[in-house]
Design a protein around this motif. Structure first.
Motif, PDB file in Angstrom:
ATOM      1  N   VAL A 110       0.840  -1.199   0.000  1.00 18.88           N
ATOM      2  CA  VAL A 110       0.000   0.000   0.000  1.00 18.88           C
ATOM      3  C   VAL A 110       0.873   1.245   0.000  1.00 18.88           C
ATOM      4  CG1 VAL A 110      -1.708   1.314   1.285  1.00 18.88           C
ATOM      5  CG2 VAL A 110      -1.874  -1.184   1.185  1.00 18.88           C
TER       6      VAL A 110
ATOM      7  N   GLN B 256      -7.405   7.974  -1.005  1.00 19.68           N
ATOM      8  CA  GLN B 256      -8.639   7.223  -0.789  1.00 19.68           C
ATOM      9  C   GLN B 256      -9.478   7.867   0.308  1.00 19.68           C
ATOM     10  OE1 GLN B 256      -8.878   5.171  -3.752  1.00 19.68           O
ATOM     11  NE2 GLN B 256     -10.131   4.179  -2.192  1.00 19.68           N
TER      12      GLN B 256
ATOM     13  N   GLU C  16      -4.288  -4.465   5.030  1.00 22.63           N
ATOM     14  CA  GLU C  16      -3.768  -5.291   3.925  1.00 22.63           C
ATOM     15  C   GLU C  16      -3.216  -6.606   4.454  1.00 22.63           C
ATOM     16  OE1 GLU C  16      -0.194  -5.330   0.622  1.00 22.63           O
ATOM     17  OE2 GLU C  16       0.021  -4.465   2.618  1.00 22.63           O
TER      18      GLU C  16
ATOM     19  N   SER D 199      -4.448   1.288   6.514  1.00 25.72           N
ATOM     20  CA  SER D 199      -4.477   0.562   5.238  1.00 25.72           C
ATOM     21  C   SER D 199      -3.434  -0.557   5.213  1.00 25.72           C
ATOM     22  CB  SER D 199      -4.227   1.531   4.082  1.00 25.72           C
ATOM     23  OG  SER D 199      -5.208   2.551   4.054  1.00 25.72           O
ATOM     24  N   GLN D 200      -2.251  -0.274   5.747  1.00 28.19           N
ATOM     25  CA  GLN D 200      -1.200  -1.292   5.748  1.00 28.19           C
ATOM     26  C   GLN D 200      -1.529  -2.438   6.704  1.00 28.19           C
ATOM     27  OE1 GLN D 200       2.221   1.173   6.597  1.00 28.19           O
ATOM     28  NE2 GLN D 200       2.562   1.658   4.437  1.00 28.19           N
TER      29      GLN D 200
ATOM     30  N   GLN E   6      -4.148  -4.591  -6.851  1.00 27.50           N
ATOM     31  CA  GLN E   6      -5.316  -3.792  -7.217  1.00 27.50           C
ATOM     32  C   GLN E   6      -6.588  -4.321  -6.529  1.00 27.50           C
ATOM     33  OE1 GLN E   6      -3.073  -5.002  -9.363  1.00 27.50           O
ATOM     34  NE2 GLN E   6      -2.061  -3.065  -9.932  1.00 27.50           N
TER      35      GLN E   6
ATOM     36  N   THR F  15      -6.715  -5.992  -3.693  1.00 20.90           N
ATOM     37  CA  THR F  15      -6.622  -5.694  -2.262  1.00 20.90           C
ATOM     38  C   THR F  15      -6.909  -4.221  -1.995  1.00 20.90           C
ATOM     39  OG1 THR F  15      -4.956  -7.439  -2.038  1.00 20.90           O
ATOM     40  CG2 THR F  15      -5.137  -5.868  -0.229  1.00 20.90           C
ATOM     41  N   GLU F  16      -6.404  -3.344  -2.862  1.00 16.07           N
ATOM     42  CA  GLU F  16      -6.657  -1.912  -2.700  1.00 16.07           C
ATOM     43  C   GLU F  16      -8.150  -1.605  -2.803  1.00 16.07           C
ATOM     44  OE1 GLU F  16      -4.247   0.030  -5.585  1.00 16.07           O
ATOM     45  OE2 GLU F  16      -2.442   0.013  -4.324  1.00 16.07           O
TER      46      GLU F  16
ATOM     47  N   TRP G 131      -1.518   6.797  -2.015  1.00 18.71           N
ATOM     48  CA  TRP G 131      -2.790   6.184  -2.429  1.00 18.71           C
ATOM     49  C   TRP G 131      -3.770   6.170  -1.259  1.00 18.71           C
ATOM     50  CZ3 TRP G 131      -5.455   2.090  -0.468  1.00 18.71           C
ATOM     51  CH2 TRP G 131      -6.559   1.632  -1.213  1.00 18.71           C
ATOM     52  N   ALA G 132      -3.297   5.785  -0.063  1.00 14.77           N
ATOM     53  CA  ALA G 132      -4.174   5.700   1.115  1.00 14.77           C
ATOM     54  C   ALA G 132      -4.739   7.074   1.471  1.00 14.77           C
ATOM     55  CB  ALA G 132      -3.415   5.104   2.295  1.00 14.77           C
TER      56      ALA G 132
END
Length: 545
Positions: free
Chosen positions: A29, A37, A89, A85-86, A103, A105-106, A33-34
């Motif tokens: 991650v 989001q 994941e 997020s990490q 992708q 998982t995201e 990106w996080a």
């Protein structure tokens, strides 16, 4: 135990280059990106694209705009959304998203973030939505729990800090510390990591390694309510260490309210922390100290030799850890040799007691049991004497009395007789007498194991050779002998011609007579029909052979 699973995976993939295409340690991650989001989720909430799923936990009386500001601050402060997020994941890869692409998982994490801020986004499956909520709750508690805030256990960094891996400019390789960890299971693996940490600790606030003083403090303060301020210099624990020990299953940290916690040390934690604070020596702690000392020495050599090539001989030099491992194998070998006959006799006695008179059975079996037990205790006494050899310099001693001691001891232990022809004027040799006794005992014990009691012929000769510059000891028997192609290999560690043999006894023989006493040892055929072992040792003051 998630951290231990991640560490094991990382070390195994470091050990096995084929597996390095898989995800190792660090999260896939991306922080940017996080954060994006989260902003997209908050924009959705602001524009009412989706109705809020639940009222959001916000301070009483906050309106919609204040709530957005509160959510924005909560999730971006100290990069909480990134850490959430990490964490999520990793939890997903251990649940229904195992094997998913980055992708895929995201996409799951994106849905989780939206549901965390109050949107009603769902997966196609209600069951998986419920599981996603459960995992998100776990990840959120890890991020926002006051006891563990701004923490992230970086597996690759931890492995490097405790020297389980060696990281250079282009490669990451597994060290012996990492190899030992991978061989251990359960509590022993945790004990190993904790020992390695404390040996290398740099103080109570070391974030990577538990210190003995911190271990003592944990025992004293277990189940005591603690008040603290973040970054308080008088708070004798680093939060990462507390978090890691909780992942090890040694303790739990309960947050009562901000700046107020209770640390509970469990039974396994009490056991291990007591070992550390009392500096209790165990085989595992001896090995840990040896390996850390070896790696430290090698690191110094590399630093000193940064502008030159490190020589092969310096790398291959026998190390403290190798010596420790050899000593442990030797102890196991000797104890097994003395106790196997005892076990055999006891098993036979138990069977015979079912049908025979106890006095007769005991009379028949007692002698062998007593001899084996006596031999075990003699070996233990030898081992106590040997423990001081590392600090004892090599000294001259009389080989004749050493040989006679071996013969007397083995005659009592095995009941075998030996035909001895010993020169009465053998000159002194230099070494550790107890080690020579042990090595010669191994040769003679092998002869008894290769021959039949009652029909055995075992001869022992000792004389001076080479103009009295060396002594030669010969042991030969009428057993089956050693095949010609194996006469050199049998001195290698792990090689044995006897079913169930460990292949350690003759390896010790070569180590003592060749490496320590600077002599030679060889095997050939005996005129008696069996094997002949020849040992040559330089006398004190003579050149090595």
């Amino acid at each position: 135990m998630q951290f231990l699973e991640q560490l094991t995976t990382y070390l195994r993939q470091t050990e096995n280059p084929v597996a390095r295409g898989q995800t190792i340690g660090p999260s896939r991650v991306e922080p940017a990106w996080a954060r994006n989001q989260l902003l997209h989720a908050l924009e959705k909430l602001e524009s009412k694209e989706s109705e809020p799923r639940n009222p959001i936990e916000a301070p009483f009386g906050f309106g919609p705009h204040s709530r957005l500001a509160w959510l924005h601050d909560k999730w971006l402060k100290r990069d909480a959304v990134v850490r959430f997020s990490q964490q999520l994941e990793r939890l997903l890869t251990e649940s229904f998203a195992r094997g998913f692409s980055a992708q895929q998982t995201e996409a799951l994490i994106g849905v989780a973030i939206e549901r965390q801020v109050g949107l009603s986004s769902e997966l196609q499956s209600k069951v998986r939505t419920l599981e996603l909520d459960r995992l998100a709750k776990v990840a959120s508690s890890r991020v926002f729990n006051d006891a563990y805030r701004h923490l992230e256990l970086d597996v690759p960094a931890y492995a490097e800090q405790i020297r389980a891996v060696r990281v250079t400019e282009n490669t990451t390789s597994l060290t012996q510390i990492g190899q030992v960890y991978l061989e251990l299971k359960g509590f022993e693996a945790v004990r190993w990591l904790t020992l390695i940490e404390t040996i290398q600790s740099q103080g109570v606030r070391d974030p990577w390694r538990l210190s003995p003083k911190a271990a003592e403090g944990l025992l004293e303060l277990s189940d005591v309510e603690l008040f603290f301020e973040l970054d308080d210099p008088y708070f004798h624990f680093d939060w990462r260490t507390l978090y890691r020990l909780s992942e090890f299953g040694l303790l739990t940290v309960d947050t009562l309210e901000p700046n107020r916690i209770i640390i509970h040390v469990g039974p396994s934690g009490h056991k291990l922390l007591n070992e550390i604070t009392k500096n209790i020596e165990t085989p595992l702690s001896v090995l840990a100290n040896s390996l850390v000392a070896d790696i430290s020495s090698l690191s110094i050599e590399w630093m000193e030799g940064s502008n030159r090539t490190l020589t092969t001989s310096s790398v291959r030099t026998s190390t403290a850890a190798e010596a420790t491992a050899r000593q442990a194998r030797m102890v196991a070998h000797e104890v097994r040799n003395t106790l196997v006959p005892v076990k055999t006799a006891l098993n036979a006695m138990y069977r015979e007691l079912l049908v025979g008179a106890p006095s007769e059975v005991l009379a028949r079996r007692r002698d062998r049991i007593d001899r084996g037990m006596d031999a075990t205790f003699r070996f233990i006494e030898q081992l106590v004497d040997l423990s001081n050899l590392a600090a004892t310099p090599v000294q001259p001693f009389e080989p004749l009395t050493a040989i006679r001691d071996v013969l007397t001891s083995l005659e009592q232990e095995t009941g075998y007789g030996f035909n001895a022809s010993l020169s009465p004027s053998l000159p002194p040799v230099s070494g550790h007498r107890a080690r020579m006794v042990m090595a010669l005992t191994n040769i003679l014990r092998n002869a008894t194991q290769a021959t039949l009691k009652g029909a055995a012929v075992i001869q022992v000769h000792a004389e001076t050779v080479d103009a009295a510059k060396a002594i030669r000891i010969t042991v030969e028997d009428n057993g089956p002998g050693v095949p010609e192609h194996m006469r050199r290999a049998i001195f290698d560690e792990g090689v044995s011609l006897r079913p169930g043999g460990s292949g350690l006894g003759l390896a010790l023989v070569r180590e003592v007579f060749e490496k320590e006493m600077k002599g030679l040892v060889a095997c050939d055929a005996s005129p008696l029909g069996g094997a002949r072992f020849i040992v040559r040792i330089p006398v004190t003051g003579a050149e090595p052979l």
